[in-house]
Write a protein that holds these residues in place. Structure first.
Motif, PDB file in Angstrom:
ATOM      1  N   ASP A   1       0.831  -1.189   0.000  1.00 36.00           N
ATOM      2  CA  ASP A   1       0.000   0.000   0.000  1.00 36.00           C
ATOM      3  C   ASP A   1       0.874   1.251   0.000  1.00 36.00           C
ATOM      4  N   GLY A   2       0.555   2.166  -0.881  1.00 34.80           N
ATOM      5  CA  GLY A   2       1.260   3.434  -0.902  1.00 34.80           C
ATOM      6  C   GLY A   2       2.463   3.495  -1.801  1.00 34.80           C
ATOM      7  N   PHE A   3       2.867   2.375  -2.394  1.00 33.58           N
ATOM      8  CA  PHE A   3       4.054   2.398  -3.255  1.00 33.58           C
ATOM      9  C   PHE A   3       3.877   3.417  -4.381  1.00 33.58           C
ATOM     10  N   LEU A   4       2.761   3.329  -5.084  1.00 36.94           N
ATOM     11  CA  LEU A   4       2.447   4.342  -6.090  1.00 36.94           C
ATOM     12  C   LEU A   4       1.704   5.492  -5.418  1.00 36.94           C
ATOM     13  N   HIS A   5       2.175   6.702  -5.637  1.00 35.24           N
ATOM     14  CA  HIS A   5       1.552   7.896  -5.060  1.00 35.24           C
ATOM     15  C   HIS A   5       0.314   8.218  -5.896  1.00 35.24           C
ATOM     16  N   GLN A   6      -0.848   7.819  -5.382  1.00 31.95           N
ATOM     17  CA  GLN A   6      -2.059   7.815  -6.193  1.00 31.95           C
ATOM     18  C   GLN A   6      -2.476   9.201  -6.666  1.00 31.95           C
TER      19      GLN A   6
END
Length: 279
Positions: free
Chosen positions: A103-108
């Protein structure tokens, strides 16, 4: 080469003869993703906590001694000397597959901004001091059109440990200008996004910019020029990187993490110094 524009999976958009070319340039580490890819990947690939800690420690000491970041960036790539390019690339794909589960790896919020620009017909260029082994899977996932990054030298299929251009600071702007010139894009119609003061040359070489996080230098420019402001990443510089250097006895080894979907624990020991030294 440092300003490579080979397709990364997204293909070229906006190729109609009456359509002007617009390019959106995105820094990667702590802009599109929440970690420092170079060190998260190095730990994963080495799969040896002691070896990673030695490599990270050497770079940290260089940063503390005031070695220019272009030189510490080059020193980073010496860790791959003699390794097969294809094997490192395959490791990069495994690393990305693991990180995507976290969760959170890609900055949505930044990814949404990228998708909005793609929907408007913008081409996307990723700009990073990191290299293709860990950047290519990210670019393919996002459908990026261009990659401007560090390009380690390869001879007979193996890395030599040298890098042609350190894609840091002014080098990012130089590569972006070259791409715009080749593509026929007007700088005033292009945009760029970054999170760190070292991204300022990139952000100021185009007509619009977005600042991710609270870097004081970029925040001042954003206020002055009306740039877009986006929140920083949740773990900025302290997530999924350098766990072995922090305390290898306290966390699973990198070798076990390659086959586990459990994300590594945060690392705060020297990550900020490593980030400053190599980005």
């Amino acid at each position: 080469m440092s300003d490579d524009t080979r397709p990364t999976g997204g293909g070229e958009r906006g190729s109609g003869p009456a359509r002007s070319v617009r390019i959106a340039f995105f820094d990667v580490d702590e802009t599109l993703i929440d970690s420092k890819s170079m060190f998260s990947f190095l730990e994963f690939h080495l799969a040896d906590p002691d070896q990673y800690r030695a490599a990270a420690g050497k770079l940290t000491r260089a940063a503390r001694a005031g070695v220019p970041r272009e030189e510490t960036n080059r020193a980073y790539y010496r860790n791959y000397a003699g390794m097969e390019q294809a094997a490192v690339a395959e490791s990069g794909r495994r690393w990305f597959a693991r990180e995507r589960q976290r969760d959170g790896f890609l900055h949505q919020e930044v990814v949404r901004e990228l998708r909005r620009l793609q929907a408007e017909g913008c081409q996307v260029a990723l700009v990073s001091g990191s290299f293709r082994a860990c950047l290519d899977p990210i670019a393919e996932h996002l459908g990026a059109d261009h990659m401007l990054c560090g390009e380690p030298e390869v001879v007979a299929g193996r890395y030599t440990g040298e890098v042609r251009t350190a894609m840091i600071g002014e080098a990012k702007a130089t590569a972006a200008r070259a791409l715009m010139d080749r593509s026929g894009a007007r700088p005033e119609e292009c945009v760029a996004y970054g999170d760190h003061a070292s991204d300022l040359p990139l952000l100021t070489c185009v007509g619009g910019a977005g600042v991710v996080g609270d870097d004081p230098v970029l925040a001042e420019h954003a206020d002055r020029f009306g740039w877009i402001r986006l929140p920083g990443t949740a773990g900025s510089a302290a997530v999924a990187q350098g766990t072995a250097a922090a305390d290898p006895a306290a966390h699973p080894s990198a070798s076990s993490s390659q086959t586990s979907e459990t994300p590594p624990a945060p690392f705060t020991s020297s990550t900020e110094e490593l980030t400053h030294a190599t980005r």
